[in-house]
Design a protein around this motif. Sequence first.
Motif, short mmCIF file in Angstrom:
data_model
loop_
_atom_site.label_atom_id
_atom_site.label_comp_id
_atom_site.label_asym_id
_atom_site.label_seq_id
_atom_site.Cartn_x
_atom_site.Cartn_y
_atom_site.Cartn_z
N SER A 192 -17.05 36.85 -12.89
CA SER A 192 -15.71 36.34 -13.17
C SER A 192 -15.54 34.90 -12.70
O SER A 192 -15.01 34.06 -13.43
CB SER A 192 -14.65 37.20 -12.47
N ALA A 193 -16.02 34.61 -11.51
CA ALA A 193 -15.90 33.24 -10.99
C ALA A 193 -16.68 32.27 -11.87
O ALA A 193 -16.21 31.16 -12.17
CB ALA A 193 -16.41 33.18 -9.55
N CYS A 215 -17.35 32.63 -15.10
CA CYS A 215 -16.64 32.49 -16.37
C CYS A 215 -15.40 31.61 -16.23
O CYS A 215 -15.08 30.82 -17.12
CB CYS A 215 -16.25 33.86 -16.93
N ARG A 216 -14.68 31.74 -15.14
CA ARG A 216 -13.50 30.90 -14.92
C ARG A 216 -13.90 29.47 -14.60
O ARG A 216 -13.27 28.52 -15.07
CB ARG A 216 -12.69 31.41 -13.73
N GLY A 217 -14.91 29.33 -13.76
CA GLY A 217 -15.22 28.01 -13.20
C GLY A 217 -16.07 27.11 -14.07
O GLY A 217 -15.95 25.89 -13.99
N VAL A 229 -19.66 30.74 -21.98
CA VAL A 229 -20.03 31.17 -20.62
C VAL A 229 -20.46 32.62 -20.75
O VAL A 229 -19.68 33.49 -21.10
CB VAL A 229 -18.88 30.99 -19.61
N MET A 250 -9.52 28.21 -10.04
CA MET A 250 -9.80 29.39 -9.22
C MET A 250 -8.53 30.03 -8.65
O MET A 250 -8.61 31.04 -7.97
CB MET A 250 -10.77 29.01 -8.09
N LYS A 303 -12.68 29.16 -24.49
CA LYS A 303 -14.12 29.26 -24.28
C LYS A 303 -14.56 30.63 -24.77
O LYS A 303 -13.76 31.56 -24.86
CB LYS A 303 -14.49 29.04 -22.82
N TYR A 304 -15.84 30.73 -25.14
CA TYR A 304 -16.39 32.02 -25.54
C TYR A 304 -17.08 32.65 -24.34
O TYR A 304 -17.97 32.03 -23.74
CB TYR A 304 -17.39 31.85 -26.68
N TYR A 335 -12.09 38.67 -17.23
CA TYR A 335 -12.19 38.07 -15.89
C TYR A 335 -10.82 37.79 -15.34
O TYR A 335 -9.84 37.88 -16.05
CB TYR A 335 -13.05 36.81 -15.88
#
Lengths: 451, 451
Positions: A366-367, A369-371, A377, B21, B419-420, B451
Amino acid sequence: MSSSAETIAVAAKAAFAASQMLPSSERILALDVIKAELEANKDAILAANAEDLKAAQIEVDAGRMSDALLKRLDLGKGDKWDSMLQGVSDVAALSDPTGNVSYARELDDGLKLYRISCPIGVLLVIFEARPEVVVNIAALAIKSGNAAILKGGKESTRTAELLSQAISSGLAKTQLPATYIQTIQTRAEVSSLLALDAHIDLVIPRGSNALVRNIQNNTRIPVMGHADGICAAFLDQSANPAKAVKVVLDSKLNYPAACNALETLIIHEALLTTLWPEVARALLAADVHLQCDPATLHALQSLTPSPTNLSTHVTPATPASYTTEHLSLTLSVLAIPSLAAAIAHINAHSSHHTDTIVTEDQAAASAFCRGVDSAGVFVNASTRFADGFRYGFGTEVGISTGKMHARGPVGLEGLVTYKYVLKGDGDVAGDYGPGKKAFTHKKIDGATAPY
Amino acid sequence: MSSSAETIAVAAKAAFAASQMLPSSERILALDVIKAELEANKDAILAANAEDLKAAQIEVDAGRMSDALLKRLDLGKGDKWDSMLQGVSDVAALSDPTGNVSYARELDDGLKLYRISCPIGVLLVIFEARPEVVVNIAALAIKSGNAAILKGGKESTRTAELLSQAISSGLAKTQLPATYIQTIQTRAEVSSLLALDAHIDLVIPRGSNALVRNIQNNTRIPVMGHADGICAAFLDQSANPAKAVKVVLDSKLNYPAACNALETLIIHEALLTTLWPEVARALLAADVHLQCDPATLHALQSLTPSPTNLSTHVTPATPASYTTEHLSLTLSVLAIPSLAAAIAHINAHSSHHTDTIVTEDQAAASAFCRGVDSAGVFVNASTRFADGFRYGFGTEVGISTGKMHARGPVGLEGLVTYKYVLKGDGDVAGDYGPGKKAFTHKKIDGATAPY
């Protein structure tokens, strides 16, 4: 100003304007006819492609052309020809990207607002030597209702010319203007066209970072760039070893000359003496050259027995290693101390194309994909999946490494914009405001285009 | 390179990375706190605004500033202050534009693709002297998860400075970095920032065509321009006279200094001696100056009795009339022989902002909506409805006169990209292809962000 460029651009804009008044069925018809023209001319086109390949081989032998470029030229290789034709049918069969309502509100009784997808206008597409791209892009432009001006790489001139002839012959059998899809041959024409922002709505350059930046520096027209693919894989502390080896090898080896191939491998430092040697042995056995930072280099040099090819295939990395699109059997490697450091390295060095993490830890996934600020991603999957066909778009006009309008693989949806249609009955803004009428903003369910 | 500009840009990018984040609830909190800070400082802010207005009045009296600009400066006028605060609440209450899944496919068993909306990154927004825009744009940027660097018009410096202080005070009470929203004062800083495409993701210039073109000429960063609004109304042969008068007068008079005000009136030549005189008399009675082509001029000169203000308010048009944004009580007028000619005139002369047709003929309305290449195509409605509030977006960051990414009024949706995300389990591309596994591309219903 080249008068030829202006003639081409004005004709393209006029073709676009005329096409707006035709039903979309005419564009489907054009795709069917073009596919038939291509099939009818297959032998001649592949013969021209063989000529292009022969000329390119001479350049490769003389060291003036890369082997990667040569590989992209070959239209007869594997299933490329069939994929190209299938792509035309797939695009024709996809639902119409225009005329779709993405927002509909009743602003008040009898005052209805619709946001309706529509073509962008005139596209100028500049691409590398892959000849099938001419057909891919023509199909996408026609299906999405855009006029297009195409400029391919000079290395595929013979092939592209016959492909263009087939497209023109096809268009001539429909009501669409003959100038709906035009091709140009020279860079000088491109330069002239870049000044014509009144006639050209979007430039799509596919190629190197240098090409994309050069075009961005020289035009006011919006640019949807398809620049380098500097894709990274991060092996997280919790990576499953079998998945790591599988994902890294496929990302690097499945098609090393592609923009979605792996160029940088990032290893969590906790894996330097465990998973890293295993992955490295597999890469070296597959003839991959490794440009390593001190930590990953030292880890390999300390191994017993010494890995295959250690002396010939493992070298120290330079700072440039991590911003290089190798497009070959070379991989840049580094170790980092944390997930946060991996995200920071990728955001600073990758080309924001596609990056993947191998991990068994959901929080780390998750981090990541977010970051990670990239178009793709991925978690426990090969970077090679970043592709319009694979994503289900039928085909693609490119992979946008920018963030605006469309990002990642660009299919039909990336080639439309929208307009707002407001239907009233003599409604005026002066009737609304404090102490007067209020807007209702009531959602209109199941709205369709009112024209 | 100004080191100050680079410091600002690097800080903005770092603030963006850090914000990624944090949960979106932190951004809502920031909006609530900022609104409270603004309320607490209302008197001081309006006093500063009065100072700006006083200085501006001197410029207007000396002929160095237009009255239209002065009007836009006044934050205390009508419901402007309350609208500004309400806009912050409205934006806070809107649903989160990030984290939404717009495409989800199972590529194969256990290999899932999601297209998820996410912020663009760092925005550089350059706008005119309307001080409330500082607050509008800060609210939109925060809600959509973007860091922003703001540059307002120098005429509203005193007001903007206090508004910025309130925003900074608000941010300081949250976990968001203090550099999430930054303001700059000079054009030199803007020039330096335009070179920093590694740190800034989007430039949003609001102002004249010249400003937008100048920025487009001097940066590789994508530009979402808010240029001139040269809006046209076409009175079709079948126009209902009452609706025509109502729509034309509101479009011109409701707020002549706005970009969605009417600048060009196009008359079907069949109406030269019928509807045109009626509309003209109403416009002249409202003190509107008319710049007429020979046909519309002759029609007015032939009237008995002669219209009010004929000698003082009616003059021949020049070619420049039709590409001028008057922003005042001046209107350009011409007659054309057909709907097709009206569409062609608009496509060649309007700024692709908003154009309206007055007609009772459904076929003419449809042709106008299809054929006019503008962000807003209206039927029997005032051009003044082209506005983010009125469209139901809460507020707007501008009205895009370009076609890429966002078009027309730009609210939260225009400030996100996507984003993918691909989630696999060690999946590799080499397992797919002819004779191997096939992609399923099965739609995932009701998918949410993984996420």
